[in-house]
Scaffold this motif. Structure first.
Motif, PDB file in Angstrom:
ATOM      1  N   CYS B  80       0.831  -1.210   0.000  1.00  0.00           N
ATOM      2  CA  CYS B  80       0.000   0.000   0.000  1.00  0.00           C
ATOM      3  C   CYS B  80       0.865   1.260   0.000  1.00  0.00           C
ATOM      4  O   CYS B  80       1.716   1.428   0.852  1.00  0.00           O
ATOM      5  CB  CYS B  80      -0.918   0.017   1.215  1.00  0.00           C
ATOM      6  N   ASN B  82      -0.067   4.285   0.648  1.00  0.00           N
ATOM      7  CA  ASN B  82      -0.537   5.345   1.529  1.00  0.00           C
ATOM      8  C   ASN B  82      -0.592   4.945   2.992  1.00  0.00           C
ATOM      9  O   ASN B  82      -1.114   5.695   3.804  1.00  0.00           O
ATOM     10  CB  ASN B  82      -1.941   5.780   1.087  1.00  0.00           C
ATOM     11  N   CYS B 114      -7.272   5.837   1.745  1.00  0.00           N
ATOM     12  CA  CYS B 114      -7.149   4.893   0.630  1.00  0.00           C
ATOM     13  C   CYS B 114      -7.443   5.588  -0.686  1.00  0.00           C
ATOM     14  O   CYS B 114      -8.397   6.345  -0.801  1.00  0.00           O
ATOM     15  CB  CYS B 114      -8.124   3.751   0.849  1.00  0.00           C
ATOM     16  N   CYS B 117      -6.290   2.191  -5.235  1.00  0.00           N
ATOM     17  CA  CYS B 117      -5.374   1.905  -6.330  1.00  0.00           C
ATOM     18  C   CYS B 117      -5.346   0.429  -6.662  1.00  0.00           C
ATOM     19  O   CYS B 117      -4.806   0.031  -7.679  1.00  0.00           O
ATOM     20  CB  CYS B 117      -3.984   2.378  -5.966  1.00  0.00           C
ATOM     21  N   ASN B 118      -5.886  -0.409  -5.808  1.00  0.00           N
ATOM     22  CA  ASN B 118      -5.989  -1.840  -6.080  1.00  0.00           C
ATOM     23  C   ASN B 118      -4.683  -2.604  -5.879  1.00  0.00           C
ATOM     24  O   ASN B 118      -4.615  -3.796  -6.166  1.00  0.00           O
ATOM     25  CB  ASN B 118      -6.495  -2.078  -7.513  1.00  0.00           C
ATOM     26  N   CYS B 120      -3.095  -3.434  -3.152  1.00  0.00           N
ATOM     27  CA  CYS B 120      -3.145  -4.411  -2.056  1.00  0.00           C
ATOM     28  C   CYS B 120      -3.870  -5.668  -2.504  1.00  0.00           C
ATOM     29  O   CYS B 120      -3.454  -6.787  -2.194  1.00  0.00           O
ATOM     30  CB  CYS B 120      -3.829  -3.806  -0.838  1.00  0.00           C
TER      31      CYS B 120
HETATM   32  S1  SF4 Z   1      -6.426   0.228  -2.529  1.00  0.00           S
HETATM   33 FE1  SF4 Z   1      -5.222  -0.938  -1.063  1.00  0.00          FE
HETATM   34  S2  SF4 Z   1      -3.117  -0.446  -1.596  1.00  0.00           S
HETATM   35 FE2  SF4 Z   1      -4.379   1.102  -2.562  1.00  0.00          FE
HETATM   36  S3  SF4 Z   1      -4.455   2.777  -1.095  1.00  0.00           S
HETATM   37 FE3  SF4 Z   1      -6.240   1.489  -0.697  1.00  0.00          FE
HETATM   38  S4  SF4 Z   1      -5.581   0.092   0.900  1.00  0.00           S
HETATM   39 FE4  SF4 Z   1      -3.741   0.977   0.023  1.00  0.00          FE
END
Ligand code: SF4
Ligand code: SF4
Lengths: 375, 159
Positions: B80, B82, B114, B117-118, B120
């Motif tokens: 991740c 962020n 969050c 962005c996918n 994770c």
């Molecule tokens: S989608 Fe997942 S990786 Fe992306 S910012 Fe959110 S928690 Fe973090």
């Protein structure tokens, strides 16, 4: 500095004065503050004041890995998010000498052109609205919705897609993708001539734009203007033509150039570019090669020591990514060359001597997206 | 004379363009019942459809026995950009092998940080987390945006 003048005949005192346009101005398309120096209604000077949405994205890249950086570029010029993502991915792929499959190149190009179309549609709607024609906004959003739906189906989100990753794409295209893109093209082939009848030919619109905000070829080059704004001044600068990337070398399209250099010509360049984008999509959509949608890469990418630059043609001009790597998993320094910043710098030059109301038209014709200018 | 002709032809031409524009808006006005694209949200909440891949927020899949697939490997936390994910885990001694093993206590997810962005979801080796279509995320207090994704009392599914 203010100058005071006394009119000899009437004895009236006139004085230069300053007003703020923005940062929350409906015609400024975002939080851009312009300090205008005026003589009556005539613009004498425009001072853009930036910093209201500075997020330090370039600094944030120094903390992130290359795979994480990609999603940050969605937040620069959010209307060309896919194209920005592509620039970072191409830079990283070139540095690591990763060869991406043909399928990826073609899909990237199609989606980039869809993004450009969506961006130009929104710009067209807003341009009409700035001049005072509200209908255009509704029509543009109606058509843009179709593209957003395609994006939602294939990429997962409508605006900040983050669909690219170094080495390929996040997922393969959705099985409906080709069908829906063709439906959209069919629909938009009818809509675009309507756009032209509705606005491009409209006498009021023309009078508001023709001869307003003249940008000479020399000035445009001197200020580093790029994209449709520069092509309205007859500068051939389309990165897709000059340094083809992805699948642009295998499609046939024209670079739109106009001679005039005024706001109307910049407007017409974008209108015609939409036709070219449709042409590109039509050539590619039926010929997406079979294959993988990604090349497997290491979990953490480390770029070899050195400097890398990649430029692409975003909806607003030349978007560049410059990476300085010291061999670690994050860049030592990353610089984005955003088209909006250079295009904004010429605003002062071309709007001097015009009326305040014209400034709105000039700004629209330069097509600013503020997060791209102020990163 | 020429100037006068030009003057009037310009006016007539101008009117023509205005009428053409009116023609287009008129056409759409009378066809409006055929091409309504406006959705009556929130009245149509029950019939709203989403594309499969639509990303609204991260959630963790639980089966009917309240079991999930997260083995607290922390890959998503690292992926991740962020810092939106925090894995809180215990180290429990496995009675069979005698080795210490991570067991998920809480999978903390900060929706407020969050960017969807996918990364994770792609990174998770066991496909424990996915993207849900729950898009109405407005809350009254910011603290409500931080949530534990694993349900209370849930445990790791035996494979
Ligand atoms: S989608 Fe997942 S990786 Fe992306 S910012 Fe959110 S928690 Fe973090
Ligand atoms: S959600 Fe997936 S990646 Fe994250 S800790 Fe659990 S198993 Fe690992």
């Amino acid at each position: 500095m203010t100058t005071t003048e006394i009119d000899n005949k009437t004895g009236l005192v006139t004085q230069e004065y300053k007003i703020n346009m923005g940062p929350q101005h409906p015609a400024a398309h975002g939080v851009l503050r312009l300090v205008l120096t005026l003589d009556g209604e005539i613009i004498e000077k425009v001072d853009p004041d930036l910093g209201y949405i500075h997020r330090g994205i370039e600094k944030m890249t120094e903390r992130d890995t290359y795979k994480q950086i990609v999603h940050l570029t969605d937040r620069l010029d959010y209307l060309s998010s896919h194209i920005n993502n592509e620039a970072v991915c191409l830079a990283v792929e070139n540095a690591l000498e990763i060869e991406v499959p043909d399928r990826v190149k073609v899909i990237r190009t199609i989606i980039a052109e869809l993004t450009r179309l969506a961006s130009h549609q929104l710009w067209w709607g807003v341009m009409g609205m700035d001049i005072g024609a509200l209908t255009t906004f509704m029509y543009a959003f109606r058509d843009r919705e179709l593209i957003n739906d395609i994006m939602e189906e294939t990429c997962g989100t409508r605006l900040t897609m983050n669909y690219n990753k170094p080495g390929g794409l996040m997922f393969d295209i959705h099985p409906n993708f080709q069908k829906r893109v063709k439906e959209f093209i069919k629909h938009f082939k009818v809509s675009l001539p309507e756009y032209n009848t509705l606005l491009s030919g409209n006498v009021i619109f023309k009078k508001r734009l023709q001869g307003i905000g003249y940008m000479s070829k020399e000035d445009a080059i001197a200020y580093g203007v790029s994209g449709p704004s520069a092509r309205g001044s007859n500068i051939s600068c389309d990165v897709r033509k000059i340094h083809p990337y992805s699948a642009y070398d295998r499609v046939d399209f024209n670079e739109i150039l106009m001679e005039g250099g005024d706001s109307y010509d910049r407007y017409m360049v974008r209108m015609k570019e939409m036709e070219e984008s449709m042409k590109i999509i039509e050539q590619l959509v039926d010929n997406i090669p079979e294959g993988d949608f990604e090349t497997k890469t290491a979990a953490v990418l480390k770029l070899p020591k050195g400097e890398y630059y990649q430029k692409v043609e975003s909806a607003r001009g030349e978007f560049g990514v410059f990476i300085v790597s010291d061999g670690k998993k994050s860049p030592y320094r990353m610089k984005f060359r955003s088209p909006g910043f250079a295009n904004l710098s010429i605003l002062d030059k071309i709007s001097r001597g015009h009326k305040i109301a014209d400034l709105v038209a000039i700004m629209s014709s330069l097509d600013f997206v503020i997060p791209d200018i102020d990163r | 004379m020429n100037a006068v002709i030009n003057y009037f032809s310009e006016i007539i031409g101008g009117f023509k363009t205005l009428l053409q524009g009116m023609g287009i808006t008129g056409k759409h006005f009378f066809r409006a019942h055929k091409e309504i694209i406006t959705q009556q949200y929130p009245d149509n909440r029950d019939t709203l459809t989403f594309e499969d891949r639509y990303r609204a927020q991260v959630y963790m899949e639980h089966d009917e026995n309240n079991e999930h697939r997260c083995d607290a490997c922390q890959t998503c936390e690292i992926a991740c950009p962020n810092g939106s994910i925090e894995i809180i885990f215990d180290r429990v001694v496995d009675p069979e092998t005698g080795k210490k093993k991570k067991v998920l206590d809480k999978h903390i997810y900060h929706l407020g940080m969050c960017t969807l962005c996918n990364l994770c979801v792609l990174a998770c080796p066991t496909e424990a987390i996915k993207m849900s279509h729950e898009f109405e995320t407005a809350v009254y207090d910011r603290s409500e945006l931080t949530k534990a994704l694993n349900k209370p009392g849930s445990k790791l599914k035996e494979s």
